[in-house]
Design a protein around this motif. Structure first.
Motif, PDB file in Angstrom:
ATOM      1  N   TRP A  18      -0.859   2.738   1.157  1.00 53.78           N
ATOM      2  CA  TRP A  18      -1.908   1.843   0.574  1.00 53.78           C
ATOM      3  C   TRP A  18      -2.196   2.469  -0.739  1.00 53.78           C
ATOM      4  O   TRP A  18      -3.143   1.589  -1.318  1.00 53.78           O
ATOM      5  CB  TRP A  18      -2.448   2.488   2.162  1.00 53.78           C
ATOM      6  CG  TRP A  18      -2.228   1.674   3.179  1.00 53.78           C
ATOM      7  CD1 TRP A  18      -1.925   1.212   3.520  1.00 53.78           C
ATOM      8  CD2 TRP A  18      -2.836   2.547   4.226  1.00 53.78           C
ATOM      9  NE1 TRP A  18      -2.104   0.332   4.499  1.00 53.78           N
ATOM     10  CE2 TRP A  18      -2.069   2.098   5.519  1.00 53.78           C
ATOM     11  CE3 TRP A  18      -2.750   4.278   4.885  1.00 53.78           C
ATOM     12  CZ2 TRP A  18      -1.953   1.782   6.836  1.00 53.78           C
ATOM     13  CZ3 TRP A  18      -2.583   4.517   6.391  1.00 53.78           C
ATOM     14  CH2 TRP A  18      -2.106   2.952   6.962  1.00 53.78           C
ATOM     15  N   SER A  20      -1.102   2.433  -3.298  1.00 56.61           N
ATOM     16  CA  SER A  20      -0.587   1.563  -4.468  1.00 56.61           C
ATOM     17  C   SER A  20      -0.466   0.474  -4.403  1.00 56.61           C
ATOM     18  O   SER A  20      -0.957  -0.497  -3.350  1.00 56.61           O
ATOM     19  CB  SER A  20       1.027   1.643  -4.355  1.00 56.61           C
ATOM     20  OG  SER A  20       1.509   2.966  -4.695  1.00 56.61           O
ATOM     21  N   GLU A  21      -0.267  -0.425  -5.978  1.00 59.30           N
ATOM     22  CA  GLU A  21      -0.954  -1.724  -5.912  1.00 59.30           C
ATOM     23  C   GLU A  21       0.206  -2.551  -5.342  1.00 59.30           C
ATOM     24  O   GLU A  21       1.741  -2.470  -5.836  1.00 59.30           O
ATOM     25  CB  GLU A  21      -1.019  -2.239  -7.572  1.00 59.30           C
ATOM     26  CG  GLU A  21      -1.103  -3.255  -7.115  1.00 59.30           C
ATOM     27  CD  GLU A  21      -2.319  -4.154  -7.375  1.00 59.30           C
ATOM     28  OE1 GLU A  21      -3.044  -5.119  -6.336  1.00 59.30           O
ATOM     29  OE2 GLU A  21      -3.159  -3.204  -7.159  1.00 59.30           O
ATOM     30  N   PRO A  22       0.541  -3.134  -4.450  1.00 62.20           N
ATOM     31  CA  PRO A  22       1.817  -3.825  -3.326  1.00 62.20           C
ATOM     32  C   PRO A  22       1.717  -4.981  -4.345  1.00 62.20           C
ATOM     33  O   PRO A  22       1.352  -5.634  -5.007  1.00 62.20           O
ATOM     34  CB  PRO A  22       0.700  -3.967  -1.665  1.00 62.20           C
ATOM     35  CG  PRO A  22      -0.233  -4.155  -2.392  1.00 62.20           C
ATOM     36  CD  PRO A  22      -1.202  -2.977  -3.341  1.00 62.20           C
ATOM     37  N   VAL A  24       5.560  -2.570  -3.535  1.00 60.61           N
ATOM     38  CA  VAL A  24       5.879  -0.707  -3.540  1.00 60.61           C
ATOM     39  C   VAL A  24       7.891  -1.173  -3.293  1.00 60.61           C
ATOM     40  O   VAL A  24       7.493  -1.692  -2.642  1.00 60.61           O
ATOM     41  CB  VAL A  24       5.604   0.453  -3.157  1.00 60.61           C
ATOM     42  CG1 VAL A  24       4.012   0.296  -4.132  1.00 60.61           C
ATOM     43  CG2 VAL A  24       5.199   0.004  -2.099  1.00 60.61           C
ATOM     44  N   THR A  69       5.218  -4.417   1.619  1.00 60.14           N
ATOM     45  CA  THR A  69       3.992  -4.740   1.670  1.00 60.14           C
ATOM     46  C   THR A  69       2.707  -4.474   3.132  1.00 60.14           C
ATOM     47  O   THR A  69       4.159  -4.694   3.750  1.00 60.14           O
ATOM     48  CB  THR A  69       3.534  -5.918   1.051  1.00 60.14           C
ATOM     49  OG1 THR A  69       4.847  -6.867   0.778  1.00 60.14           O
ATOM     50  CG2 THR A  69       1.675  -6.765   0.905  1.00 60.14           C
ATOM     51  N   ARG A  73      -4.022  -2.291   7.180  1.00 63.39           N
ATOM     52  CA  ARG A  73      -4.782  -1.830   6.051  1.00 63.39           C
ATOM     53  C   ARG A  73      -5.921  -0.791   7.037  1.00 63.39           C
ATOM     54  O   ARG A  73      -6.536  -0.976   7.725  1.00 63.39           O
ATOM     55  CB  ARG A  73      -6.342  -2.661   4.918  1.00 63.39           C
ATOM     56  CG  ARG A  73      -4.874  -3.924   4.661  1.00 63.39           C
ATOM     57  CD  ARG A  73      -4.828  -3.896   3.293  1.00 63.39           C
ATOM     58  NE  ARG A  73      -4.560  -4.267   2.730  1.00 63.39           N
ATOM     59  CZ  ARG A  73      -3.242  -3.701   1.274  1.00 63.39           C
ATOM     60  NH1 ARG A  73      -4.458  -2.668   0.696  1.00 63.39           N
ATOM     61  NH2 ARG A  73      -3.076  -4.501   0.518  1.00 63.39           N
TER      62      ARG A  73
END
Length: 73
Positions: A18, A20-22, A24, A69, A73
Motif C-alpha cells: 500500500w 508503494s507505487e503499484p 510492485v 497490485t 485499499r
C-alpha cells in the motif's frame, strides 16, 4: 467482495504494498519490509504468492517477473 482472513505477516506485506507505487515486485516488498524483523527473500515470495491466491493482490506476469497490485485499499 469478502475480505479473507490474513495473518500478521501478510498485513506487514500489505502495508509495504500500500505504501508503494503499484504495481510492485516481491523484491520491492522485500526491500520495504522493516529491518527489525529478519525476513528471508523466499518467505516474502511465499507471502505475496499466498496473498495472490487469496485474491488480496492481483498478480500480473511479465516475462519471468510477477507484478503485484492491491485489490483492497
Amino acid at each position: 467482495m469478502t475480505i479473507p482472513k490474513i495473518s500478521a505477516a501478510e498485513w506487514e506485506v500489505m502495508n509495504v504494498v500500500w505504501a508503494s507505487e503499484p504495481p510492485v515486485t516481491s523484491a520491492a516488498v522485500y526491500e520495504g519490509l522493516s529491518e527489525e524483523q529478519e525476513w528471508k527473500r523466499k518467505t516474502v515470495d511465499t507471502v505475496v504468492a499466498r496473498l495472490g491466491e487469496k485474491k488480496v493482490l492481483t498478480v500480473t506476469n511479465v516475462g519471468n517477473i510477477n507484478l503485484y497490485t492491491p485489490r483492497l485499499r
